[in-house]
Every structure is written in C-alpha cells, then in structure tokens.
Design a protein around this motif. Structure first.
Motif, PDB file in Angstrom:
ATOM      1  N   LYS A   1       0.789  -1.144   0.186  1.00 12.02           N
ATOM      2  CA  LYS A   1      -0.057  -0.050   0.119  1.00 12.02           C
ATOM      3  C   LYS A   1       1.041   0.756  -0.123  1.00 12.02           C
ATOM      4  N   VAL A   2       0.729   2.350  -0.573  1.00 10.74           N
ATOM      5  CA  VAL A   2       1.363   3.357  -1.053  1.00 10.74           C
ATOM      6  C   VAL A   2       0.399   4.481  -1.248  1.00 10.74           C
ATOM      7  N   CYS A   3       1.219   5.415  -0.485  1.00 14.58           N
ATOM      8  CA  CYS A   3       1.204   6.610  -0.740  1.00 14.58           C
ATOM      9  C   CYS A   3       0.605   7.384  -2.536  1.00 14.58           C
ATOM     10  N   THR A   4      -0.068   7.623  -2.894  1.00 15.52           N
ATOM     11  CA  THR A   4       0.156   8.430  -3.698  1.00 15.52           C
ATOM     12  C   THR A   4      -0.661  10.038  -4.724  1.00 15.52           C
ATOM     13  N   SER A   5      -0.125  11.011  -2.805  1.00 14.12           N
ATOM     14  CA  SER A   5      -0.346  11.854  -3.361  1.00 14.12           C
ATOM     15  C   SER A   5       0.849  12.922  -2.725  1.00 14.12           C
ATOM     16  N   GLY A   6       0.930  13.794  -4.058  1.00 16.83           N
ATOM     17  CA  GLY A   6       1.761  14.945  -3.682  1.00 16.83           C
ATOM     18  C   GLY A   6       2.342  15.228  -2.206  1.00 16.83           C
ATOM     19  N   PRO A   7       3.548  15.664  -2.161  1.00 14.48           N
ATOM     20  CA  PRO A   7       3.786  15.879  -0.260  1.00 14.48           C
ATOM     21  C   PRO A   7       3.295  17.658   0.012  1.00 14.48           C
ATOM     22  N   SER A   8       2.194  18.617  -1.121  1.00 15.53           N
ATOM     23  CA  SER A   8       2.087  19.443  -0.175  1.00 15.53           C
ATOM     24  C   SER A   8       0.215  19.221  -0.165  1.00 15.53           C
ATOM     25  N   ASP A   9      -0.139  17.736  -0.558  1.00 14.67           N
ATOM     26  CA  ASP A   9      -1.853  17.647  -1.115  1.00 14.67           C
ATOM     27  C   ASP A   9      -2.238  17.667   0.841  1.00 14.67           C
ATOM     28  N   ILE A  10      -2.592  17.963   1.129  1.00 19.05           N
ATOM     29  CA  ILE A  10      -4.012  17.960   1.922  1.00 19.05           C
ATOM     30  C   ILE A  10      -4.314  16.877   2.435  1.00 19.05           C
ATOM     31  N   PHE A  11      -4.958  16.269   1.780  1.00 23.54           N
ATOM     32  CA  PHE A  11      -5.792  14.676   1.537  1.00 23.54           C
ATOM     33  C   PHE A  11      -5.390  13.544   1.443  1.00 23.54           C
ATOM     34  N   LYS A  12      -4.793  13.078   1.943  1.00 24.22           N
ATOM     35  CA  LYS A  12      -3.392  11.521   1.332  1.00 24.22           C
ATOM     36  C   LYS A  12      -4.024  10.920   1.137  1.00 24.22           C
ATOM     37  N   THR A  13      -4.349  10.334  -0.280  1.00 22.93           N
ATOM     38  CA  THR A  13      -4.550   9.143  -0.813  1.00 22.93           C
ATOM     39  C   THR A  13      -3.286   7.965  -1.314  1.00 22.93           C
ATOM     40  N   HIS A  14      -4.059   6.738  -1.696  1.00 26.01           N
ATOM     41  CA  HIS A  14      -3.326   5.239  -1.286  1.00 26.01           C
ATOM     42  C   HIS A  14      -4.213   4.644  -1.939  1.00 26.01           C
ATOM     43  N   THR A  15      -3.628   4.248  -2.630  1.00 24.23           N
ATOM     44  CA  THR A  15      -3.553   2.923  -3.356  1.00 24.23           C
ATOM     45  C   THR A  15      -2.214   1.495  -3.897  1.00 24.23           C
ATOM     46  N   TYR A  16      -3.003   0.542  -4.055  1.00 25.18           N
ATOM     47  CA  TYR A  16      -2.289  -0.754  -4.010  1.00 25.18           C
ATOM     48  C   TYR A  16      -1.197  -1.332  -5.312  1.00 25.18           C
ATOM     49  N   VAL A  17       0.099  -1.626  -5.409  1.00 22.67           N
ATOM     50  CA  VAL A  17       1.017  -1.699  -6.372  1.00 22.67           C
ATOM     51  C   VAL A  17       0.122  -3.129  -6.832  1.00 22.67           C
ATOM     52  N   PRO A  18      -0.056  -3.022  -8.046  1.00 24.23           N
ATOM     53  CA  PRO A  18      -0.460  -4.759  -8.936  1.00 24.23           C
ATOM     54  C   PRO A  18       0.794  -5.330  -8.930  1.00 24.23           C
ATOM     55  N   ARG A  19       0.421  -7.300  -8.731  1.00 26.39           N
ATOM     56  CA  ARG A  19       1.348  -8.049  -9.184  1.00 26.39           C
ATOM     57  C   ARG A  19       2.306  -7.835 -10.436  1.00 26.39           C
ATOM     58  N   GLY A  20       3.743  -8.247 -10.426  1.00 28.28           N
ATOM     59  CA  GLY A  20       4.579  -7.816 -11.738  1.00 28.28           C
ATOM     60  C   GLY A  20       5.049  -6.412 -11.467  1.00 28.28           C
ATOM     61  N   HIS A  21       4.386  -5.411 -10.269  1.00 33.43           N
ATOM     62  CA  HIS A  21       5.111  -3.918 -10.460  1.00 33.43           C
ATOM     63  C   HIS A  21       5.861  -2.655  -9.697  1.00 33.43           C
ATOM     64  N   VAL A  22       6.138  -1.834  -9.250  1.00 34.35           N
ATOM     65  CA  VAL A  22       6.983  -1.540  -8.942  1.00 34.35           C
ATOM     66  C   VAL A  22       6.526   0.105  -8.243  1.00 34.35           C
ATOM     67  N   TRP A  23       6.381   0.566  -7.402  1.00 32.84           N
ATOM     68  CA  TRP A  23       6.617   2.335  -6.867  1.00 32.84           C
ATOM     69  C   TRP A  23       7.386   2.634  -7.164  1.00 32.84           C
ATOM     70  N   LEU A  24       8.060   3.727  -8.214  1.00 29.59           N
ATOM     71  CA  LEU A  24       9.294   4.451  -7.806  1.00 29.59           C
ATOM     72  C   LEU A  24       8.694   6.057  -7.880  1.00 29.59           C
ATOM     73  N   GLU A  25       9.291   5.902  -6.727  1.00 29.36           N
ATOM     74  CA  GLU A  25       9.761   8.075  -6.601  1.00 29.36           C
ATOM     75  C   GLU A  25      10.967   8.737  -6.348  1.00 29.36           C
ATOM     76  N   GLY A  26      10.995   9.514  -7.082  1.00 27.23           N
ATOM     77  CA  GLY A  26      12.273  10.137  -6.751  1.00 27.23           C
ATOM     78  C   GLY A  26      12.439  10.757  -4.802  1.00 27.23           C
ATOM     79  N   ASP A  27      13.936  11.193  -4.150  1.00 23.44           N
ATOM     80  CA  ASP A  27      14.106  11.562  -3.070  1.00 23.44           C
ATOM     81  C   ASP A  27      13.582  12.974  -3.259  1.00 23.44           C
TER      82      ASP A  27
END
Length: 164
Positions: free
Chosen positions: A92-118
């Motif tokens: 389960k990963v956070c899909t909202s940006g750092p300045s978003d007030i409301f945090k949204t989440h999603t699940y990473v599907p099979r065979g995939h990865v979630w990538l973010e820059g530092d």
C-alpha cells in the motif's frame, strides 16, 4: 600481398566481434556506468553524477524497497529514469504529493513496482504515471562513482520517515 591483407582483416574483424560480444554480455548481465541528469534524486544523486548500475539483482528478482534503480521511462522507451523503489507488488503506497492536504493510497499490482524520486517536490515518478512493470527495470544502483569526493555506497532515502 593481397592474401596477407585479407587474413589480417579477417583476424581483426574476428577479434572485434569477440570483444563486442564480451562487452555486450558484461553490460547486459553484470552492469554499466550511468550518468544521471535532473533534480529528481537530489540530494542523494545530483545532476551529472555517474553511478554504477548492477544487473544481477534485476535478473534474480532481488529488488527491494529503498533500492535506487535505473528503469526505462514509461513515457519514452529511449529514455532511462533513476528513481527509488518505494513499493513492491501488494504494498500500500501513498499516491498524493507532499503538499496535498488529503492523503490517497493505492496498492501496487502484481509484477509492478512503485518508484519515487528523493526530491518529492521536483520529481515526475509513479505519483504521476502510476506503478511501472518490473520488466522496465534495467538495474540497481549500488555505487556513486563520480564526483570522486562522493565515491561510495549511496545514502538512505531522505523520505523514509514520511507519513503515508
């Protein structure tokens, strides 16, 4: 005279093909040097840093959360991206940006990865284009090679403690 030239030419071509095959296998299965550009991985990797990306982890399915990877861009297959793995399949990963007030989440599907820059405020990553297929990963970054005063193993993510 022509025969000697012909033999030398064929010999040169043979050596060139052999060394070309060895170089191809080394770059495909061992690793490669990559010059990174852009601000998305700052402060860990800055513009024009050279890193070594090893390929064995990708082939052995040993990519873990926190690893920095080189992957094919989901928008442009001719371009590579350098990002940190923040989620693996089923996470389960956070899909909202750092300045978003409301945090949204999603699940990473099979065979995939979630990538973010530092550098969350200046990075186009999975928050923009979603999870990417594992097959797009080219290698795992294990060493910073250039500049020489920064040579060594890469630092942990500055965003590990962020609230999801």
């Amino acid at each position: 005279m022509f025969r000697g030239f012909f033999v030398k030419t064929i010999s040169f071509v043979g050596y060139t093909v052999q060394y070309g095959c060895i170089a191809h296998c080394a770059f495909e299965y061992i690793g490669e040097f990559v010059s990174c550009s852009g601000p998305s991985m700052e402060p860990t990797i800055t513009n024009h840093d050279v890193v070594f990306s090893e390929r064995a982890s990708r082939h052995l399915c040993r990519i873990q959360k926190g690893d920095i990877v080189i992957a094919k861009s989901p928008f442009d297959p001719k371009m590579n991206i350098c990002k940190r793995v923040m989620g693996l399949e089923g996470d389960k990963v956070c899909t909202s940006g750092p300045s978003d007030i409301f945090k949204t989440h999603t699940y990473v599907p099979r065979g995939h990865v979630w990538l973010e820059g530092d550098n969350l405020r200046n990075s186009t990553d999975s928050r923009s284009y979603g999870p990417i297929p594992y097959a797009l990963i080219r290698g795992r970054v294990c060493l910073k090679m250039w500049p020489p005063h920064n040579f060594g193993v890469l630092a942990e993510s500055p965003n590990d403690g962020r609230i999801l």
